[in-house]
Scaffold this motif. Sequence first.
Motif, PDB file in Angstrom:
ATOM      1  N   GLU A 123       1.024  -1.189   0.243  1.00 35.14           N
ATOM      2  CA  GLU A 123       0.692   0.356  -0.011  1.00 35.14           C
ATOM      3  C   GLU A 123       0.744   1.303  -0.051  1.00 35.14           C
ATOM      4  OE1 GLU A 123      -3.155   2.192   2.870  1.00 35.14           O
ATOM      5  OE2 GLU A 123      -2.864   0.479   3.460  1.00 35.14           O
ATOM      6  N   GLN A 124       1.847   1.327   0.442  1.00 31.37           N
ATOM      7  CA  GLN A 124       2.387   2.230   1.196  1.00 31.37           C
ATOM      8  C   GLN A 124       3.649   2.488  -0.227  1.00 31.37           C
ATOM      9  OE1 GLN A 124       2.140   4.619   3.323  1.00 31.37           O
ATOM     10  NE2 GLN A 124       3.669   6.519   2.957  1.00 31.37           N
ATOM     11  N   ASP A 125       3.646   1.434  -0.752  1.00 34.97           N
ATOM     12  CA  ASP A 125       5.055   1.230  -1.770  1.00 34.97           C
ATOM     13  C   ASP A 125       4.214   2.093  -3.044  1.00 34.97           C
ATOM     14  OD1 ASP A 125       7.031   0.274  -0.095  1.00 34.97           O
ATOM     15  OD2 ASP A 125       6.707  -1.789  -1.078  1.00 34.97           O
ATOM     16  N   ILE A 126       3.190   2.118  -3.426  1.00 36.29           N
ATOM     17  CA  ILE A 126       2.035   2.613  -4.337  1.00 36.29           C
ATOM     18  C   ILE A 126       1.747   3.936  -4.388  1.00 36.29           C
ATOM     19  CG2 ILE A 126      -0.263   1.779  -5.515  1.00 36.29           C
ATOM     20  CD1 ILE A 126       1.779   0.250  -7.095  1.00 36.29           C
ATOM     21  N   TYR A 127       1.520   4.388  -2.784  1.00 35.97           N
ATOM     22  CA  TYR A 127       1.230   5.370  -2.511  1.00 35.97           C
ATOM     23  C   TYR A 127       2.606   6.374  -2.782  1.00 35.97           C
ATOM     24  CZ  TYR A 127       0.363  10.009  -0.068  1.00 35.97           C
ATOM     25  OH  TYR A 127       0.086  11.181   0.048  1.00 35.97           O
ATOM     26  N   GLU A 128       3.772   6.142  -2.713  1.00 36.84           N
ATOM     27  CA  GLU A 128       4.862   6.667  -2.692  1.00 36.84           C
ATOM     28  C   GLU A 128       5.447   6.795  -4.078  1.00 36.84           C
ATOM     29  OE1 GLU A 128       8.237   5.330   0.582  1.00 36.84           O
ATOM     30  OE2 GLU A 128       6.555   5.820   2.061  1.00 36.84           O
ATOM     31  N   ALA A 129       4.799   5.887  -5.393  1.00 36.94           N
ATOM     32  CA  ALA A 129       5.873   5.664  -5.924  1.00 36.94           C
ATOM     33  C   ALA A 129       4.788   6.825  -6.703  1.00 36.94           C
ATOM     34  CB  ALA A 129       5.242   4.454  -6.316  1.00 36.94           C
ATOM     35  N   LEU A 130       3.367   6.649  -6.431  1.00 36.69           N
ATOM     36  CA  LEU A 130       2.487   7.505  -7.523  1.00 36.69           C
ATOM     37  C   LEU A 130       2.248   9.350  -7.567  1.00 36.69           C
ATOM     38  CD1 LEU A 130      -0.886   5.417  -7.389  1.00 36.69           C
ATOM     39  CD2 LEU A 130       0.374   5.600  -8.902  1.00 36.69           C
ATOM     40  N   GLU A 159      -5.784   0.257  -2.212  1.00 35.97           N
ATOM     41  CA  GLU A 159      -6.159   1.650  -0.839  1.00 35.97           C
ATOM     42  C   GLU A 159      -5.118   2.128  -1.382  1.00 35.97           C
ATOM     43  OE1 GLU A 159      -8.068   1.198   1.462  1.00 35.97           O
ATOM     44  OE2 GLU A 159      -9.113  -0.002  -0.294  1.00 35.97           O
ATOM     45  N   GLY A 160      -3.019   1.866  -1.934  1.00 36.04           N
ATOM     46  CA  GLY A 160      -2.649   2.878  -2.098  1.00 36.04           C
ATOM     47  C   GLY A 160      -2.947   3.874  -3.559  1.00 36.04           C
ATOM     48  N   LEU A 161      -3.715   2.914  -3.799  1.00 34.03           N
ATOM     49  CA  LEU A 161      -3.607   4.118  -5.212  1.00 34.03           C
ATOM     50  C   LEU A 161      -5.496   4.757  -5.007  1.00 34.03           C
ATOM     51  CD1 LEU A 161      -4.564   3.270  -8.748  1.00 34.03           C
ATOM     52  CD2 LEU A 161      -6.431   4.239  -7.550  1.00 34.03           C
ATOM     53  N   LYS A 162      -5.751   4.536  -4.276  1.00 36.91           N
ATOM     54  CA  LYS A 162      -7.480   5.423  -4.232  1.00 36.91           C
ATOM     55  C   LYS A 162      -7.028   6.211  -2.914  1.00 36.91           C
ATOM     56  CE  LYS A 162     -10.906   1.670  -3.016  1.00 36.91           C
ATOM     57  NZ  LYS A 162     -11.560   1.343  -2.831  1.00 36.91           N
ATOM     58  N   VAL A 235       7.266   2.594 -14.637  1.00 38.60           N
ATOM     59  CA  VAL A 235       7.316   1.584 -14.402  1.00 38.60           C
ATOM     60  C   VAL A 235       7.584   1.330 -12.597  1.00 38.60           C
ATOM     61  CG1 VAL A 235       8.845  -0.522 -13.421  1.00 38.60           C
ATOM     62  CG2 VAL A 235       8.419  -0.101 -15.671  1.00 38.60           C
ATOM     63  N   VAL A 236       6.522   1.260 -12.445  1.00 39.54           N
ATOM     64  CA  VAL A 236       6.647   1.262 -10.257  1.00 39.54           C
ATOM     65  C   VAL A 236       7.747  -0.336 -10.367  1.00 39.54           C
ATOM     66  CG1 VAL A 236       5.411   3.251  -9.820  1.00 39.54           C
ATOM     67  CG2 VAL A 236       4.516   0.684  -9.985  1.00 39.54           C
ATOM     68  N   SER A 237       8.329  -0.841  -9.275  1.00 35.60           N
ATOM     69  CA  SER A 237       8.275  -1.961  -8.645  1.00 35.60           C
ATOM     70  C   SER A 237       9.517  -1.614  -7.582  1.00 35.60           C
ATOM     71  CB  SER A 237       9.055  -2.160 -10.101  1.00 35.60           C
ATOM     72  OG  SER A 237      10.176  -3.795 -10.124  1.00 35.60           O
ATOM     73  N   THR A 238       9.382  -2.937  -7.189  1.00 30.80           N
ATOM     74  CA  THR A 238      10.232  -2.936  -5.836  1.00 30.80           C
ATOM     75  C   THR A 238      11.388  -4.150  -6.638  1.00 30.80           C
ATOM     76  OG1 THR A 238      10.450  -4.967  -3.832  1.00 30.80           O
ATOM     77  CG2 THR A 238       9.397  -6.264  -5.765  1.00 30.80           C
ATOM     78  N   SER A 262      13.157  -2.140  -0.938  1.00 30.31           N
ATOM     79  CA  SER A 262      13.110  -0.967  -1.553  1.00 30.31           C
ATOM     80  C   SER A 262      12.116  -0.822  -2.696  1.00 30.31           C
ATOM     81  CB  SER A 262      14.735  -0.135  -2.419  1.00 30.31           C
ATOM     82  OG  SER A 262      15.086  -1.185  -2.773  1.00 30.31           O
ATOM     83  N   PHE A 263      11.503  -0.004  -2.775  1.00 27.61           N
ATOM     84  CA  PHE A 263      10.651   0.005  -3.996  1.00 27.61           C
ATOM     85  C   PHE A 263      11.000   1.130  -5.637  1.00 27.61           C
ATOM     86  CE2 PHE A 263       6.527   0.886  -5.940  1.00 27.61           C
ATOM     87  CZ  PHE A 263       5.929  -0.355  -6.076  1.00 27.61           C
ATOM     88  N   LEU A 264      10.949   1.090  -6.582  1.00 21.49           N
ATOM     89  CA  LEU A 264      11.386   2.103  -7.647  1.00 21.49           C
ATOM     90  C   LEU A 264      10.453   2.546  -8.474  1.00 21.49           C
ATOM     91  CD1 LEU A 264      13.961  -0.328  -9.107  1.00 21.49           C
ATOM     92  CD2 LEU A 264      14.926   1.512  -6.813  1.00 21.49           C
ATOM     93  N   PHE A 265      10.720   3.850  -8.532  1.00 19.43           N
ATOM     94  CA  PHE A 265       9.491   4.673  -9.598  1.00 19.43           C
ATOM     95  C   PHE A 265      10.680   4.753 -11.144  1.00 19.43           C
ATOM     96  CE2 PHE A 265       8.943   8.516 -11.158  1.00 19.43           C
ATOM     97  CZ  PHE A 265       7.584   8.599 -12.180  1.00 19.43           C
ATOM     98  N   ILE A 266      10.282   4.152 -12.144  1.00 21.40           N
ATOM     99  CA  ILE A 266      11.314   4.703 -13.173  1.00 21.40           C
ATOM    100  C   ILE A 266      10.303   5.845 -14.242  1.00 21.40           C
ATOM    101  CG2 ILE A 266      12.854   3.585 -14.938  1.00 21.40           C
ATOM    102  CD1 ILE A 266      13.302   0.801 -12.747  1.00 21.40           C
TER     103      ILE A 266
END
Length: 271
Positions: A123-130, A159-162, A235-238, A262-266
Motif C-alpha cells: 500500500e505505502q509503496d504504491i502511494y509513494e511511487a504515485l 488502497e494505496g492508489l485510492k 514502471v513502479v517496482s520493488t 526498496s521500491f522503484l519509480f522509473i
Amino acid sequence: MTAQLANSHTSLQSKELKILIVFSRLNDFKHEIYDGFMDKIEGKATVDLYIHQFSTQNAFHFEKVIKEKINQYDYFAFMMHTSYLNEDFLKTINSVPTNKLIILEKRNEFIRGKYACVYQDFEQDIYEALFKAKEAILKYSTLNCIIQEHYANAYFVIEGLKKFAKENNLQYNIYSDIEENTIRSKEAYLILSERYLAETLMCCKNKKMVVGEDIGIVSYNETPIKEILSGGITVVSTDHFQLGKNAADLILSGRQEHIRNSFLFIRRNSL
C-alpha cells in the motif's frame, strides 16, 4: 506443479552453512531475487531451491518435506506469494525454529515469534511511487487501475492508489479486465499484469492513441523489455535483486529483523 527439490550452485565450497529457499513458483522476478541472494552469499553457503505449490491438497506433502529437512538446513527462506495460507501450512512454517526462519516479500501476523523478514509494503509503496509521479499523473483526468482479481496483494495496491487519488482530488476506477471502452484518451493507467499491458498497448494501437500523450501508462514490476517497448514504459517496482541481497545479508549477519525492501519509480515516455 508437483513439488521438487533442485540443488543450486553445487560448486559452492562452504558446507558450514546450508540454506533452503522455498518458492511457490518460478518467474522472472523470482529469478532476480534468487540472483540477488546468490550474489550476496558469494560462496559462503550451500543453497538449495525448492518449488512448492501452496494449494490445500499439497499441505501434507509440504509438512513431510520440511520435517525431513528441518535438521539438514541452517536456514529456511520462504516466499509463498499468496494472500492466504491455511492452518496446515502455517503450522508447518511455525514448526521451523525462528532462528532458522526468514520470510520474503510479505509479513504474516500468524507466524509466531521473532523471525527475519524482507517485505514489501504494498500500500505505502504504491502511494509513494504515485506521489513521485504526481506531476505527470495530474495531466490526466482519471487514474485507472487494471489488476487481476486473484492478485495476492490486490487490496493493498488498490488502497494505496485510492489514497493518492483522494488526496489529489483525482477520479479513479478499478478494473479486473479490459474491454473496448476501458481504455480511454486523456486518462492514466496503472497496470499490474503483463497480459493486460499487452492488451492495453494493442488497444491504443487500434484506437490510434499515442502512449505518453493521449494516454498515460504505468506498469507494475520492471522487466528489460519495458525499457524499449512503445518508446519506454514507466514502471513502479520493488527492487527484486535487492530483496534477495537483503535476505542473504540477514542470514549472513544472523539478524532477526524486518526490513522493508526498496521500491522503484522509473520514469519513461509512457507517462
